[in-house]
Design an enzyme around this catalytic site. Structure first.
Site, PDB file in Angstrom:
ATOM      1  N   ARG A 125      22.306 -54.610-120.631  1.00  0.00           N
ATOM      2  CA  ARG A 125      22.014 -55.913-121.225  1.00  0.00           C
ATOM      3  C   ARG A 125      20.611 -55.926-121.820  1.00  0.00           C
ATOM      4  NH1 ARG A 125      20.407 -60.778-118.318  1.00  0.00           N
ATOM      5  NH2 ARG A 125      20.884 -62.663-119.506  1.00  0.00           N
ATOM      6  N   LYS A 190      21.196 -52.782-106.699  1.00  0.00           N
ATOM      7  CA  LYS A 190      22.141 -52.847-107.807  1.00  0.00           C
ATOM      8  C   LYS A 190      23.157 -51.707-107.749  1.00  0.00           C
ATOM      9  CE  LYS A 190      22.314 -53.448-112.837  1.00  0.00           C
ATOM     10  NZ  LYS A 190      21.528 -53.739-114.034  1.00  0.00           N
ATOM     11  N   ARG A 324      15.709 -63.925-111.003  1.00  0.00           N
ATOM     12  CA  ARG A 324      15.018 -63.157-109.958  1.00  0.00           C
ATOM     13  C   ARG A 324      14.892 -64.008-108.703  1.00  0.00           C
ATOM     14  NH1 ARG A 324      15.936 -59.838-113.178  1.00  0.00           N
ATOM     15  NH2 ARG A 324      14.538 -58.388-114.254  1.00  0.00           N
TER      16      ARG A 324
END
Length: 327
Positions: A125, A190, A324
């Site tokens: 992204r 992640k 975040r």
């Protein structure tokens, strides 16, 4: 890289796939190459992220056994559905390749899926590079069609993330979380990124390319190429991952959820997103042109992020925004 070189490298990997040492001379004789040519191909594969050892007097060995992607095996592993699968060895970007096929009129079947062993120009992204070592991750792109137009795509990346989280729990007993708008996390690290690309008009049919990059078993050198905390599926699950089965399961799960999304929109997924929400009821900051701080309340019926700020509850859509954890 020429087609002949790609074929040769795939043959070389097949010979090494058992995870045992193979002498350079035997490999050269088997493939009809010189020892120098074998060594050059090995070097290229190492540059693509494969851990291949060389020991004098013993030859070459993969760090661990390797099962290559195989379209026929993937088709056999599917429980239902007949959407086509295309496996490429090395490509620039599975999303770019699939979008080009759609624009050329070569792909019209919703659910058509393209996967690759490695990408030389993988994209994440906001234009970021996506680290794409050979056979160490899943590089997966699926075609979909939204007849209602681009405006009907709101919430789509979250539906894709929910499909991934469902599949991970059902098949691998991995408890995944979704980080709005397009990442999947495990244990705060992640695991997977999603890149949805659209081609169409606001009130006409819209072509959709759904790109998924998932860490499967990353090589040690990944530490030098990824600038955030990450985890791979092998570590998260404690299992050896069959990527052919993973592709089959993911394609099936996506087909089911995308059909529901196309019919009813995101409304029916709001509560399920809440279960997977990485920042549910937590302090967050949303970074864009300005920084917004507040408490993450989940998403609305269009997939917009809801944040409780000092001035009340505000809704935010994707684009150039980055979420975040708060202070």
């Amino acid at each position: 890289m020429s087609k002949a070189s790609l074929v040769t490298q795939r043959q070389l990997l097949s010979a090494l796939s058992g995870g045992e040492f193979q002498s350079g001379q035997v490999l050269a004789d088997t493939l009809g190459l010189s020892r120098t040519a074998v060594a050059n191909h090995i070097k290229q594969l190492q540059q693509l992220g494969l851990d291949i050892y060389k020991v004098k007097g013993r030859g070459y060995c993969l760090a661990e056994p390797l099962t290559l992607l195989d379209a026929a095996k993937i088709s056999q592993l599917r429980q239902s559905g007949n959407a086509d699968i295309l496996v490429q060895n090395i490509t620039d970007s599975t999303n770019s390749q699939l979008m080009q096929k759609v624009q050329d009129g070569l792909v019209t079947q919703p659910g058509y899926t393209l996967v690759a062993e490695a990408q030389t120009a993988g994209r994440g992204r906001r234009g970021r590079n996506w680290y794409s070592p050979f056979a160490a991750s899943l590089y997966f792109s699926m075609y979909w069609r939204l007849e209602q137009g681009i405006q009907a795509a709101m919430g789509l990346s979250l539906v894709v993330a929910i499909a991934i989280a469902r599949m991970l729990k059902q098949q691998y007993q991995v408890e995944a979380k979704v980080k709005w708008p397009n990442d999947v996390y495990v244990d705060g690290k992640k695991l997977c990124g999603i890149l949805v690309e659209l081609a169409g008009q606001a009130h006409a049919g819209c072509d959709v390319i759904i790109g998924i990059g998932m860490n499967i078993r990353l090589p040690q050198q990944a530490l030098n190429s990824i600038d955030q905390q990450y985890i791979d599926l092998a570590d998260a699950s404690g299992q050896v991952i069959d990527r052919n089965l993973l592709v089959a399961l993911l394609q099936q799960q996506l087909l089911a959820l995308l059909a529901e999304f196309s019919e009813n929109g995101f409304t029916g997924f709001v509560d399920e997103f809440a279960q997977y929400n990485q920042y549910r009821d937590k302090a967050v900051k949303l970074i864009g042109n300005t920084e917004i701080k507040g408490i993450c309340l989940g998403v609305d019926k269009q997939g917009a992020l809801l944040i409780k700020t000092a001035s009340g509850v505000q809704a935010y859509f994707g684009g150039e925004l980055s979420l975040r954890a708060g202070d």
